[in-house]
Design an enzyme around this catalytic site. Sequence first.
Site, PDB file in Angstrom:
ATOM      1  CD  GLN A  51      -2.938  -0.955   2.352  1.00 17.36           C
ATOM      2  OE1 GLN A  51      -2.645  -1.507   3.401  1.00 17.36           O
ATOM      3  NE2 GLN A  51      -4.037  -0.240   2.208  1.00 17.36           N
ATOM      4  CB  CYS A  95      -9.085  -0.918   2.104  1.00 17.51           C
ATOM      5  SG  CYS A  95      -7.389  -1.197   1.579  1.00 17.51           S
ATOM      6  CG  LEU A  96      -5.763   3.111   5.670  1.00 19.91           C
ATOM      7  CD1 LEU A  96      -4.422   3.190   6.390  1.00 19.91           C
ATOM      8  CD2 LEU A  96      -6.662   4.267   6.094  1.00 19.91           C
ATOM      9  CG  HIS A 137      -8.119  -6.052   5.006  1.00 17.36           C
ATOM     10  ND1 HIS A 137      -9.315  -5.486   4.604  1.00 17.36           N
ATOM     11  CD2 HIS A 137      -7.154  -5.222   4.540  1.00 17.36           C
ATOM     12  CE1 HIS A 137      -9.060  -4.379   3.925  1.00 17.36           C
ATOM     13  NE2 HIS A 137      -7.753  -4.192   3.869  1.00 17.36           N
ATOM     14  CD  GLU A 138      -3.871  -4.636   6.610  1.00 20.06           C
ATOM     15  OE1 GLU A 138      -3.168  -4.333   5.626  1.00 20.06           O
ATOM     16  OE2 GLU A 138      -4.905  -4.005   6.918  1.00 20.06           O
ATOM     17  CG  HIS A 141      -3.582  -5.142   1.379  1.00 20.17           C
ATOM     18  ND1 HIS A 141      -3.996  -4.437   0.268  1.00 20.17           N
ATOM     19  CD2 HIS A 141      -4.318  -4.657   2.411  1.00 20.17           C
ATOM     20  CE1 HIS A 141      -4.938  -3.566   0.630  1.00 20.17           C
ATOM     21  NE2 HIS A 141      -5.163  -3.689   1.922  1.00 20.17           N
TER      22      HIS A 141
HETATM   23 NI    NI Z   1      -6.547  -2.649   3.134  1.00 16.78          NI
END
Ligand code: NI
Length: 173
Positions: A51, A95-96, A137-138, A141
């Site tokens: 990210q 999510c960022l 979730h991470e 990614h």
């Molecule tokens: Ni996220």
Amino acid sequence: MSILPILIHPDPRLKKVCAPVREITRDLRALADDMLETMYDAPGIGLAAPQVGVMKRLFVMDCVKEAGAAPQPMILVNPEISWVSEETNLYEEGCLSIPDQYAEIERPAEARIRWTDLDGKRHEERFDGLWATCAQHEIDHLNGRLFIDYLKPMRRQMITRKMVKLKRERERA
Ligand code: NI
């Protein structure tokens, strides 16, 4: 420490499988500190290296929600899911990299995760509640998967179009 720019979906770097961390270096420690600062500043409860454009297998999280409670920052290098519960949980995820969009996602309610810390020490722990959801979730990614990939194509495309528009507006600003 510094706040890093967060990539916004759609971005090819958010769709890639990240490479394992081979060595814990001073640069990696600095990156982890910057990622924590960036996450708290956002604010968010988790942030994965891709990210911020770093294609390596690490993420940071802190799912302490109670106001005034002591922060509990965690840095997980080369995390792996070794077990998940059959029982599932529904959480409204965000999510960022997909600002202001939320959707209920079903995931295993508990997960056992193995990882290495910044001292090179191996850990294995069982997570539940928001911590389990956030960790899964991470880790997604790190495998190029976003929470919107669990949604029906129509809904996913709608969110993607909004993000394309948001990026265009930010570029103009
Ligand atoms: Ni996220």
